[in-house]
Design an enzyme around this catalytic site. Structure first.
Site, mmCIF file in Angstrom:
data_model
loop_
_atom_site.group_PDB
_atom_site.id
_atom_site.type_symbol
_atom_site.label_atom_id
_atom_site.label_comp_id
_atom_site.label_asym_id
_atom_site.label_seq_id
_atom_site.Cartn_x
_atom_site.Cartn_y
_atom_site.Cartn_z
ATOM 1 C CB SER A 172 -1.896 1.443 -6.001
ATOM 2 O OG SER A 172 -1.272 2.669 -5.719
ATOM 3 C CE LYS A 223 -1.312 4.956 -7.916
ATOM 4 N NZ LYS A 223 -0.223 5.927 -7.955
ATOM 5 C CE LYS A 282 0.287 -2.660 -7.738
ATOM 6 N NZ LYS A 282 -0.132 -1.444 -7.054
HETATM 7 P P1 NAD Z 1 7.652 -1.918 -2.155
HETATM 8 O O1 NAD Z 1 7.608 -3.266 -2.776
HETATM 9 O O2 NAD Z 1 8.914 -1.141 -2.157
HETATM 10 O O3 NAD Z 1 7.167 -2.014 -0.599
HETATM 11 C C1 NAD Z 1 6.158 -2.871 -0.148
HETATM 12 C C2 NAD Z 1 6.520 -3.304 1.272
HETATM 13 O O4 NAD Z 1 5.455 -4.144 1.779
HETATM 14 C C3 NAD Z 1 7.799 -4.143 1.334
HETATM 15 O O5 NAD Z 1 8.683 -3.598 2.313
HETATM 16 C C4 NAD Z 1 7.317 -5.535 1.732
HETATM 17 O O6 NAD Z 1 8.244 -6.272 2.511
HETATM 18 C C5 NAD Z 1 6.057 -5.204 2.532
HETATM 19 N N1 NAD Z 1 5.109 -6.301 2.630
HETATM 20 C C6 NAD Z 1 4.644 -7.108 1.649
HETATM 21 N N2 NAD Z 1 3.777 -8.002 2.154
HETATM 22 C C7 NAD Z 1 3.693 -7.754 3.482
HETATM 23 C C8 NAD Z 1 2.946 -8.337 4.548
HETATM 24 N N3 NAD Z 1 2.136 -9.384 4.331
HETATM 25 N N4 NAD Z 1 3.096 -7.831 5.788
HETATM 26 C C9 NAD Z 1 3.927 -6.782 6.017
HETATM 27 N N5 NAD Z 1 4.658 -6.174 5.052
HETATM 28 C C10 NAD Z 1 4.540 -6.676 3.805
HETATM 29 O O7 NAD Z 1 6.478 -1.096 -2.856
HETATM 30 P P2 NAD Z 1 6.300 0.511 -2.913
HETATM 31 O O8 NAD Z 1 6.968 1.029 -4.117
HETATM 32 O O9 NAD Z 1 6.603 1.092 -1.562
HETATM 33 O O10 NAD Z 1 4.724 0.593 -3.221
HETATM 34 C C11 NAD Z 1 3.738 0.392 -2.214
HETATM 35 C C12 NAD Z 1 2.374 0.731 -2.814
HETATM 36 O O11 NAD Z 1 2.373 2.102 -3.211
HETATM 37 C C13 NAD Z 1 2.042 -0.093 -4.079
HETATM 38 O O12 NAD Z 1 0.664 -0.389 -4.097
HETATM 39 C C14 NAD Z 1 2.409 0.851 -5.194
HETATM 40 O O13 NAD Z 1 1.669 0.579 -6.373
HETATM 41 C C15 NAD Z 1 2.053 2.200 -4.582
HETATM 42 N N6 NAD Z 1 2.779 3.346 -5.135
HETATM 43 C C16 NAD Z 1 4.120 3.275 -5.365
HETATM 44 C C17 NAD Z 1 4.786 4.376 -5.907
HETATM 45 C C18 NAD Z 1 6.264 4.345 -6.200
HETATM 46 O O14 NAD Z 1 6.751 5.261 -6.903
HETATM 47 N N7 NAD Z 1 7.024 3.368 -5.707
HETATM 48 C C19 NAD Z 1 4.074 5.553 -6.202
HETATM 49 C C20 NAD Z 1 2.718 5.607 -5.915
HETATM 50 C C21 NAD Z 1 2.075 4.493 -5.385
#
Ligand code: NAD
Length: 295
Positions: free
Chosen positions: A96, A171, A239
């Site tokens: 997102s 979104k 964010k």
């Molecule tokens: P998270 O922080 O758990 O996971 C993000 C991952 O990205 C981490 O494992 C991190 O190490 C990795 N990362 C960061 N920078 C990186 C890079 N440069 N290279 C490689 N890996 C890298 O976040 P999440 O909860 O999994 O959310 C991911 C996305 O999905 C976000 O944009 C969030 O807004 C969206 N989202 C999350 C949810 C939820 O319920 N958690 C629901 C819908 C959408």
């Protein structure tokens, strides 16, 4: 077996990647967190040591990263997808991020004949695990059709909204609606508590009526139990609302209630709740009211 790259193995990316492995994809994965890569390798993925390794060997790459700067770094950074992927590669960014950032990244990749869809999701970790996410997509119809079999594994619905960036616009609308729903739920349950009724009974009585919602069913039990384990973190919702407020500024959309929700979220962050689930919006009301909604 079809080859597929996956970058970003956090709360959402990990279960999504596991579902793709279960569905028979030959998955190569990368994350800056080495433990996340090791866990996926144990579940049957190939472990990559760099983004370049994923980009060089996979015709389709999914990214699931926190925000615009992370996706820009992975897609356009010196060791990123732009420098290493073959012409014709399809990037499906399911993070997102800001719609303007999706458009900027897609335009830069297009110069290298790399295609991109923005395809953020709603549903949170439980639906990522079940493969029942709601997926909102921006990009070309032919690319959407090519990615549809992946969306069918990861989600229960995938809708092509319009050109690149419109998945993330959709979104943002979703995130505004969810934040305001949780705030309304918290406000209503606190009113019930302060006025001397049992918020658990109030939830049971109203969940089947007009106020009932997916948000209420997911978040009321957490609020009533005082369980704010994420889930979707307060900091990620900050964010998303920051991206919504920026987009409102750029487009002239009035975001009065969103501005208030942002103030609530920022106060929670300052008070140490940033890593809690966004159901912790209720904690703002609990702090102001001086009592908890649950027992
Ligand atoms: P998270 O922080 O758990 O996971 C993000 C991952 O990205 C981490 O494992 C991190 O190490 C990795 N990362 C960061 N920078 C990186 C890079 N440069 N290279 C490689 N890996 C890298 O976040 P999440 O909860 O999994 O959310 C991911 C996305 O999905 C976000 O944009 C969030 O807004 C969206 N989202 C999350 C949810 C939820 O319920 N958690 C629901 C819908 C959408």
């Amino acid at each position: 077996m079809k080859k597929l790259g996956f970058i970003g193995l956090g709360i959402m990316g990990k279960p999504m990647a596991i579902n793709l492995i279960k569905a028979g994809y030959d998955l190569t994965v990368y994350d800056i967190n080495a433990e996340a890569v090791t866990a996926l390798a144990a579940a049957g993925a190939r472990a990559a040591a760099s983004i370049a390794e994923v980009a060089q060997t996979n015709p389709v790459i999914i990214t699931m990263l926190p925000n615009s700067p992370h996706v820009k770094a992975v897609a356009l950074g010196p060791d990123g997808i732009e420098s290493h992927a073959r012409a014709g590669t399809l990037l499906v960014d399911m993070s997102s991020i800001a719609p303007a950032a999706s458009q900027e990244i897609a335009a830069a990749l297009k110069a290298k004949k790399i295609r991109m869809l923005d395809a953020p999701v709603s549903g949170g970790e439980p639906k990522a695990v079940d493969g029942t996410l709601a997926i909102m997509v921006g990009g070309d119809e032919a690319d959407f059709t090519e990615a549809k079999p992946l969306f069918d594994i990861l989600g229960s619905s995938a809708v092509l909204i319009g050109p690149v960036g419109s998945g993330n616009t959709c979104k943002l609308a979703n995130q505004v609606i969810v934040a305001l729903n949780i705030a309304a739920l918290s406000e209503g349950l606190m009113l019930a508590k302060k006025a001397g009724t049992d918020p658990q009974k109030v939830f049971e009585a109203i969940r089947g009526g007009l106020a009932g919602s997916t948000v209420m069913n997911a978040k009321a039990p957490m609020i009533l139990a005082g369980n704010f384990k994420p889930g979707f973190k307060i900091d990620l919702h900050i964010k998303d609302l920051a991206n919504a407020l920026d987009t409102g500024y750029l487009t002239g959309a009035p975001l009065l209630l969103t501005s208030t929700a942002m103030q609530i979220l920022q106060q929670l962050h300052a008070g140490g709740d940033g890593q809690n689930d966004h159901s912790a919006i209720a904690r703002f009301y609990e702090k102001v009211a001086g009592e908890t909604i649950g027992d």
